[in-house]
Design an enzyme around this catalytic site. Sequence first.
Site, PDB file in Angstrom:
ATOM      1  N   CYS A  22       0.878  -1.168   0.000  1.00 50.93           N
ATOM      2  CA  CYS A  22       0.000   0.000   0.000  1.00 50.93           C
ATOM      3  C   CYS A  22       0.915   1.218   0.000  1.00 50.93           C
ATOM      4  CB  CYS A  22      -0.912   0.003   1.223  1.00 50.93           C
ATOM      5  SG  CYS A  22      -1.871   1.535   1.410  1.00 50.93           S
ATOM      6  N   CYS A  71      -5.091   6.564  -3.411  1.00 47.95           N
ATOM      7  CA  CYS A  71      -4.488   5.232  -3.461  1.00 47.95           C
ATOM      8  C   CYS A  71      -3.098   5.389  -4.049  1.00 47.95           C
ATOM      9  CB  CYS A  71      -5.330   4.283  -4.310  1.00 47.95           C
ATOM     10  SG  CYS A  71      -4.597   2.626  -4.493  1.00 47.95           S
TER      11      CYS A  71
END
Length: 289
Positions: free
Chosen positions: A78, A211
Amino acid sequence: MDMNKIPFFKMCGSGNDFIIVDNRKKILHEAAFPNLARRLCTRSRSLGADGFVVVDDSSTADFKWHFFNSDGSRANMCGNGARCVARFATVNGIAGTDMTFDTGAGIITARVTDDRVSIHMTDPCGFEAEKRVETRSGALTVACIDTGVPHVVVDAADIDDVDVVGMGRELRYHPIFAPDGTNVNFTFVHEDGRLFNRTYERGVEGETLACGTGSVAAALVMAARDRLRSPVVVMPKSGEPLRIFFEQNGSVFSHVFLEGNARVICTGELWEEAWNWVDPDGVMEVGSK
């Protein structure tokens, strides 16, 4: 320390928020991580977050992380979470301003400068410039790339009018991407060179404000199409820009860096009531730690 309480940091990276726990003293059992992630990340009922990060010892880097999406599923990488955990490590003396940490996607290097963090991503793989997907509204041509986790990139003529949740969910669960599914990005290149990107995130099962790996995916796909060059400024839904640096040889990319903010929101202790709460079906899960 009261073992019924968990010390934590709440952090935000360009709109993605995370709960981070230092587990080097083994205050949590690894088997409990998924359930804790799901429960602690549930908004309104608990602290709420897009992801849950557990920091652990590593024999190959400054530390190791375990990363979980808000639904309790484990993710290899991530980008925004990586920047947050890097600053967390610096603030808590776990590592210096230059560091390495072990992830499911490989060893990540990071540099922290105040609240700005740059991470050296693992080399992307699995690039497909054009992939035809049959959807309910007809055939769609998308690009695919894995930037630590799999991503689909879709051109959006009107970035504000995209059905991110509806179309994103259909592509995320499409049989062509089974069994693991994919993250889905809707992207638009502005005439001033900025790249606008909105992401439906697998594991969150909805649109997030930003993101990191998705921003990298969108930037690299547009670079492969000769529409952008490094560095690329990506504007996520949060409006907090990310900068993507990379080296390119055709459709092969290396030395990919993701830079953006990583802010400390608060610190404190999570009480047992933060994870021991009753589900709508009347079930209360206990023994999370």
